[in-house]
Design a protein around this motif. Structure first.
Motif, PDB file in Angstrom:
ATOM      1  N   SER A  13      48.958 -12.626  51.881  1.00 22.91           N
ATOM      2  CA  SER A  13      49.971 -11.760  51.160  1.00 22.91           C
ATOM      3  C   SER A  13      49.336 -10.252  51.143  1.00 22.91           C
ATOM      4  O   SER A  13      50.050  -9.467  50.850  1.00 22.91           O
ATOM      5  CB  SER A  13      50.289 -12.375  49.686  1.00 22.91           C
ATOM      6  OG  SER A  13      49.031 -12.275  48.938  1.00 22.91           O
ATOM      7  N   ASP A  59      54.126  -4.186  45.941  1.00 29.98           N
ATOM      8  CA  ASP A  59      55.466  -4.136  46.631  1.00 29.98           C
ATOM      9  C   ASP A  59      55.880  -5.507  47.185  1.00 29.98           C
ATOM     10  O   ASP A  59      55.265  -6.077  48.122  1.00 29.98           O
ATOM     11  CB  ASP A  59      55.239  -3.225  47.920  1.00 29.98           C
ATOM     12  CG  ASP A  59      56.391  -2.782  48.613  1.00 29.98           C
ATOM     13  OD1 ASP A  59      57.431  -3.664  48.371  1.00 29.98           O
ATOM     14  OD2 ASP A  59      56.299  -1.977  49.646  1.00 29.98           O
ATOM     15  N   LYS A  60      56.597  -6.123  46.636  1.00 28.43           N
ATOM     16  CA  LYS A  60      57.394  -7.294  46.828  1.00 28.43           C
ATOM     17  C   LYS A  60      57.722  -7.359  48.505  1.00 28.43           C
ATOM     18  O   LYS A  60      57.401  -8.448  48.987  1.00 28.43           O
ATOM     19  CB  LYS A  60      58.380  -7.813  45.860  1.00 28.43           C
ATOM     20  CG  LYS A  60      58.123  -8.058  44.632  1.00 28.43           C
ATOM     21  CD  LYS A  60      59.110  -8.503  43.630  1.00 28.43           C
ATOM     22  CE  LYS A  60      60.343  -7.891  43.791  1.00 28.43           C
ATOM     23  NZ  LYS A  60      61.447  -8.520  42.886  1.00 28.43           N
ATOM     24  N   ASP A  61      58.283  -6.529  48.911  1.00 26.16           N
ATOM     25  CA  ASP A  61      58.840  -6.639  50.381  1.00 26.16           C
ATOM     26  C   ASP A  61      57.657  -6.452  51.144  1.00 26.16           C
ATOM     27  O   ASP A  61      57.795  -7.217  52.278  1.00 26.16           O
ATOM     28  CB  ASP A  61      59.899  -5.439  50.732  1.00 26.16           C
ATOM     29  CG  ASP A  61      61.074  -5.592  50.014  1.00 26.16           C
ATOM     30  OD1 ASP A  61      61.397  -6.604  49.782  1.00 26.16           O
ATOM     31  OD2 ASP A  61      61.880  -4.449  49.520  1.00 26.16           O
ATOM     32  N   ARG A  62      56.514  -5.737  50.905  1.00 19.26           N
ATOM     33  CA  ARG A  62      55.416  -5.717  51.980  1.00 19.26           C
ATOM     34  C   ARG A  62      54.710  -7.057  51.735  1.00 19.26           C
ATOM     35  O   ARG A  62      54.214  -7.651  52.507  1.00 19.26           O
ATOM     36  CB  ARG A  62      54.416  -4.621  51.315  1.00 19.26           C
ATOM     37  CG  ARG A  62      53.163  -4.408  52.349  1.00 19.26           C
ATOM     38  CD  ARG A  62      51.981  -3.651  51.448  1.00 19.26           C
ATOM     39  NE  ARG A  62      51.757  -4.198  50.197  1.00 19.26           N
ATOM     40  CZ  ARG A  62      50.934  -5.339  49.904  1.00 19.26           C
ATOM     41  NH1 ARG A  62      50.416  -6.098  50.918  1.00 19.26           N
ATOM     42  NH2 ARG A  62      50.444  -5.592  48.515  1.00 19.26           N
ATOM     43  N   LYS A  96      56.107 -10.069  51.390  1.00 16.95           N
ATOM     44  CA  LYS A  96      56.668 -10.841  51.971  1.00 16.95           C
ATOM     45  C   LYS A  96      56.551 -10.607  53.457  1.00 16.95           C
ATOM     46  O   LYS A  96      56.400 -11.715  54.405  1.00 16.95           O
ATOM     47  CB  LYS A  96      58.223 -10.818  51.708  1.00 16.95           C
ATOM     48  CG  LYS A  96      58.770 -11.540  50.181  1.00 16.95           C
ATOM     49  CD  LYS A  96      60.164 -10.951  50.120  1.00 16.95           C
ATOM     50  CE  LYS A  96      61.234 -11.595  50.949  1.00 16.95           C
ATOM     51  NZ  LYS A  96      62.483 -11.324  50.514  1.00 16.95           N
ATOM     52  N   ALA A  97      56.528  -9.410  54.035  1.00 22.23           N
ATOM     53  CA  ALA A  97      56.196  -9.134  55.223  1.00 22.23           C
ATOM     54  C   ALA A  97      54.895  -9.551  55.756  1.00 22.23           C
ATOM     55  O   ALA A  97      54.776 -10.034  56.830  1.00 22.23           O
ATOM     56  CB  ALA A  97      56.570  -7.670  55.686  1.00 22.23           C
ATOM     57  N   THR A 144      59.830 -16.049  48.863  1.00 15.59           N
ATOM     58  CA  THR A 144      60.298 -15.234  47.675  1.00 15.59           C
ATOM     59  C   THR A 144      58.941 -14.660  46.783  1.00 15.59           C
ATOM     60  O   THR A 144      57.943 -15.570  46.725  1.00 15.59           O
ATOM     61  CB  THR A 144      61.247 -16.079  46.707  1.00 15.59           C
ATOM     62  OG1 THR A 144      60.519 -17.131  46.223  1.00 15.59           O
ATOM     63  CG2 THR A 144      62.462 -16.259  47.290  1.00 15.59           C
ATOM     64  N   LYS A 156      57.984 -12.866  43.122  1.00 18.02           N
ATOM     65  CA  LYS A 156      58.550 -12.726  41.724  1.00 18.02           C
ATOM     66  C   LYS A 156      57.190 -12.012  40.969  1.00 18.02           C
ATOM     67  O   LYS A 156      56.255 -12.669  40.973  1.00 18.02           O
ATOM     68  CB  LYS A 156      59.003 -14.067  41.246  1.00 18.02           C
ATOM     69  CG  LYS A 156      59.634 -13.727  39.750  1.00 18.02           C
ATOM     70  CD  LYS A 156      60.215 -14.936  39.266  1.00 18.02           C
ATOM     71  CE  LYS A 156      60.838 -14.897  37.819  1.00 18.02           C
ATOM     72  NZ  LYS A 156      61.142 -15.894  37.211  1.00 18.02           N
ATOM     73  N   ASN A 175      66.436 -15.755  62.204  1.00 16.83           N
ATOM     74  CA  ASN A 175      64.802 -14.831  61.664  1.00 16.83           C
ATOM     75  C   ASN A 175      63.759 -15.797  62.517  1.00 16.83           C
ATOM     76  O   ASN A 175      63.700 -16.928  62.712  1.00 16.83           O
ATOM     77  CB  ASN A 175      64.768 -15.756  60.144  1.00 16.83           C
ATOM     78  CG  ASN A 175      65.793 -15.043  59.404  1.00 16.83           C
ATOM     79  OD1 ASN A 175      66.240 -13.746  59.249  1.00 16.83           O
ATOM     80  ND2 ASN A 175      66.077 -15.760  58.331  1.00 16.83           N
ATOM     81  N   LYS A 200      61.055 -11.050  60.480  1.00 16.48           N
ATOM     82  CA  LYS A 200      62.186 -10.334  60.334  1.00 16.48           C
ATOM     83  C   LYS A 200      63.400 -10.985  61.224  1.00 16.48           C
ATOM     84  O   LYS A 200      63.018 -12.039  62.142  1.00 16.48           O
ATOM     85  CB  LYS A 200      62.159  -8.994  61.087  1.00 16.48           C
ATOM     86  CG  LYS A 200      61.113  -8.246  60.151  1.00 16.48           C
ATOM     87  CD  LYS A 200      61.176  -6.528  60.680  1.00 16.48           C
ATOM     88  CE  LYS A 200      60.511  -5.802  59.862  1.00 16.48           C
ATOM     89  NZ  LYS A 200      60.264  -4.509  60.279  1.00 16.48           N
TER      90      LYS A 200
END
Length: 168
Positions: free
Chosen positions: A61, A73-76, A78-79, A92, A94, A128, A159
């Motif tokens: 992570s 950064d939650k999106d970073r 996750k990626a 997810t 949180k 995905n 993605k």
């Protein structure tokens, strides 16, 4: 005398605006400084239904204990997990204030696969991308349907498969 009163009144208004701006800036700086000390990541909890250990998910992570929770950064995150953990799905992230991040993920199952360039990509039911390999033997292809297309625009782990024609 009324001219002097107007001049004095407008100077007073300007001074009031300047004082208000200084107070707003001071409050913002104080808030940032306080958030830097209070909102630090102390705990990362992983709800994991994959073959990976929680420590491996946390390492993937990129989260560091002590980093500012507000700026995480939650999106970073996750990626990073999607790119590093094969078959990771339903990821997810949180934030739980003041000091905790909860990561949840499940093991995705392949429904489709596609060949793009020299790589094979495994896709879940929503297209995905959940895994990539240069050896077809490395992908669990039992029951997977091959998608043959020359219209692939982007195929990146973590993605959704993108086509050159948006209607596909």
């Amino acid at each position: 005398e009324s001219g002097k009163a107007k001049k004095y009144s407008s100077k007073r208004e300007i001074a009031g605006v300047i004082v208000a701006l200084v107070l707003v800036v001071a409050a913002a700086v104080a808030l940032i400084l306080v958030s830097g000390f209070v909102f630090r990541v102390k705990t990362v909890q992983v709800t994991n239904e994959t073959d990976f250990y929680a420590e491996e998910i946390i390492a993937a992570s990129g989260i560091n204990i002590g980093e500012n929770l507000i700026f995480a950064d939650k999106d970073r995150i996750k990626a990073e997990i999607a790119a590093s953990v094969p078959y990771a799905s339903n990821i997810t992230v949180k934030k739980v204030y003041p000091s905790k991040i909860i990561i949840s993920l499940t093991k995705g199952s392949g429904k489709y696969y596609v060949c793009a360039g020299r790589y094979y990509y495994l896709l879940d039911e929503n297209c995905n991308v959940i895994a990539r390999t240069s050896r077809i033997e490395d992908i669990e292809l039992a029951g997977c349907i091959r998608i043959q297309s020359e219209e692939i625009a982007e195929c990146v782990v973590g993605k959704r498969l993108e086509y050159l024609d948006a209607d596909l």
